[in-house]
Design a protein around this motif. Structure first.
Motif, PDB file in Angstrom:
ATOM      1  N   PRO A   1      -2.755   4.270   8.011  1.00 27.39           N
ATOM      2  CA  PRO A   1      -3.628   3.788   6.943  1.00 27.39           C
ATOM      3  C   PRO A   1      -5.089   4.175   7.170  1.00 27.39           C
ATOM      4  O   PRO A   1      -5.565   4.235   8.311  1.00 27.39           O
ATOM      5  CB  PRO A   1      -3.462   2.268   7.007  1.00 27.39           C
ATOM      6  CG  PRO A   1      -3.079   1.991   8.421  1.00 27.39           C
ATOM      7  CD  PRO A   1      -2.262   3.190   8.867  1.00 27.39           C
TER       8      PRO A   1
ATOM      9  N   TRP B   1      -4.911  -2.267   3.430  1.00 28.43           N
ATOM     10  CA  TRP B   1      -4.496  -2.331   4.827  1.00 28.43           C
ATOM     11  C   TRP B   1      -4.754  -3.695   5.462  1.00 28.43           C
ATOM     12  O   TRP B   1      -3.860  -4.231   6.129  1.00 28.43           O
ATOM     13  CB  TRP B   1      -5.112  -1.196   5.639  1.00 28.43           C
ATOM     14  CG  TRP B   1      -5.032  -1.432   7.112  1.00 28.43           C
ATOM     15  CD1 TRP B   1      -6.062  -1.536   7.984  1.00 28.43           C
ATOM     16  CD2 TRP B   1      -3.844  -1.650   7.894  1.00 28.43           C
ATOM     17  NE1 TRP B   1      -5.598  -1.797   9.251  1.00 28.43           N
ATOM     18  CE2 TRP B   1      -4.232  -1.873   9.225  1.00 28.43           C
ATOM     19  CE3 TRP B   1      -2.485  -1.686   7.597  1.00 28.43           C
ATOM     20  CZ2 TRP B   1      -3.326  -2.115  10.251  1.00 28.43           C
ATOM     21  CZ3 TRP B   1      -1.572  -1.933   8.624  1.00 28.43           C
ATOM     22  CH2 TRP B   1      -1.996  -2.134   9.925  1.00 28.43           C
TER      23      TRP B   1
ATOM     24  N   MET C   1       0.857  -1.175   0.000  1.00 27.26           N
ATOM     25  CA  MET C   1       0.000   0.000   0.000  1.00 27.26           C
ATOM     26  C   MET C   1       0.900   1.234   0.000  1.00 27.26           C
ATOM     27  O   MET C   1       2.053   1.174   0.439  1.00 27.26           O
ATOM     28  CB  MET C   1      -0.943   0.010   1.207  1.00 27.26           C
ATOM     29  CG  MET C   1      -0.285   0.202   2.537  1.00 27.26           C
ATOM     30  SD  MET C   1      -1.435   0.102   3.943  1.00 27.26           S
ATOM     31  CE  MET C   1      -2.595   1.384   3.561  1.00 27.26           C
TER      32      MET C   1
ATOM     33  N   SER D   1      -9.271   1.414   3.586  1.00 30.13           N
ATOM     34  CA  SER D   1      -8.316   0.882   2.609  1.00 30.13           C
ATOM     35  C   SER D   1      -8.545  -0.612   2.382  1.00 30.13           C
ATOM     36  O   SER D   1      -8.682  -1.379   3.337  1.00 30.13           O
ATOM     37  CB  SER D   1      -6.881   1.106   3.109  1.00 30.13           C
ATOM     38  OG  SER D   1      -5.961   0.341   2.366  1.00 30.13           O
TER      39      SER D   1
END
Length: 163
Positions: free
Chosen positions: A55, A62, A36, A59
């Motif tokens: 994060p 994640w 990421m 996401s």
């Protein structure tokens, strides 16, 4: 003075502060690398050596990193914008064809990154719509000389020396 009225103005104003761009990588249990992109990375402590990134709770990448046995922070070079865009995508095979090798702990180190920092998970805290993820540093090195990829006002950029 501008009051925080909406997310768009908040992002626009904070976008005036440039950030470095890092790829957070990990090796999933099935041997598939995960990645990421973050623009929110910082050192936290010297003793013990700790770093952090932030994060987004929404996401899709994640949870893949979180399930790994630690992670590696790869500081991207200004020549790695295309790689950054690839790793930021939702493509399930986004790591395919990305040249890399592994840290002693097994996390992917991206070839051509300026530096890498190999970590185990130390703590995770909720912070609004993000998490604060703290990692304990086990090893780190300068991997490739160069200048970092930056993000500023919604665009990628690079360091330009003052004359």
């Amino acid at each position: 003075m501008t009051l925080v009225k909406d997310v768009a103005s908040f992002r626009q104003i904070l976008g005036h502060y440039p950030t470095g761009v890092c790829a957070i990588t990990g090796m999933q249990a099935d041997g598939t690398p995960a990645a990421m992109i973050v623009g929110s990375f910082t050192s936290v402590s010297l003793d013990p050596p700790l770093v952090a990134f932030f994060p987004d709770k929404g996401s899709s990448s994640w949870p893949k990193i979180e399930a790994c046995d630690g992670f590696c922070v790869n500081v991207l070079a200004d020549s790695q914008e295309p790689l950054c865009r690839t790793l930021a995508s939702k493509d399930p095979n986004k790591f395919e064809g990305v040249p890399h090798h592994h840290s002693e702990r097994g996390a992917p180190i991206i070839d051509g990154a300026l530096a890498w920092i190999d970590c185990s998970f130390y703590a995770k805290h909720e912070a609004g719509d993000h998490y604060i993820v703290i990692g304990e540093v086990h090893s780190l090195d300068i991997h490739h000389p160069g200048t970092p990829l930056l993000f500023h006002k919604g665009a990628y950029g690079k360091v330009a020396p003052l004359l």
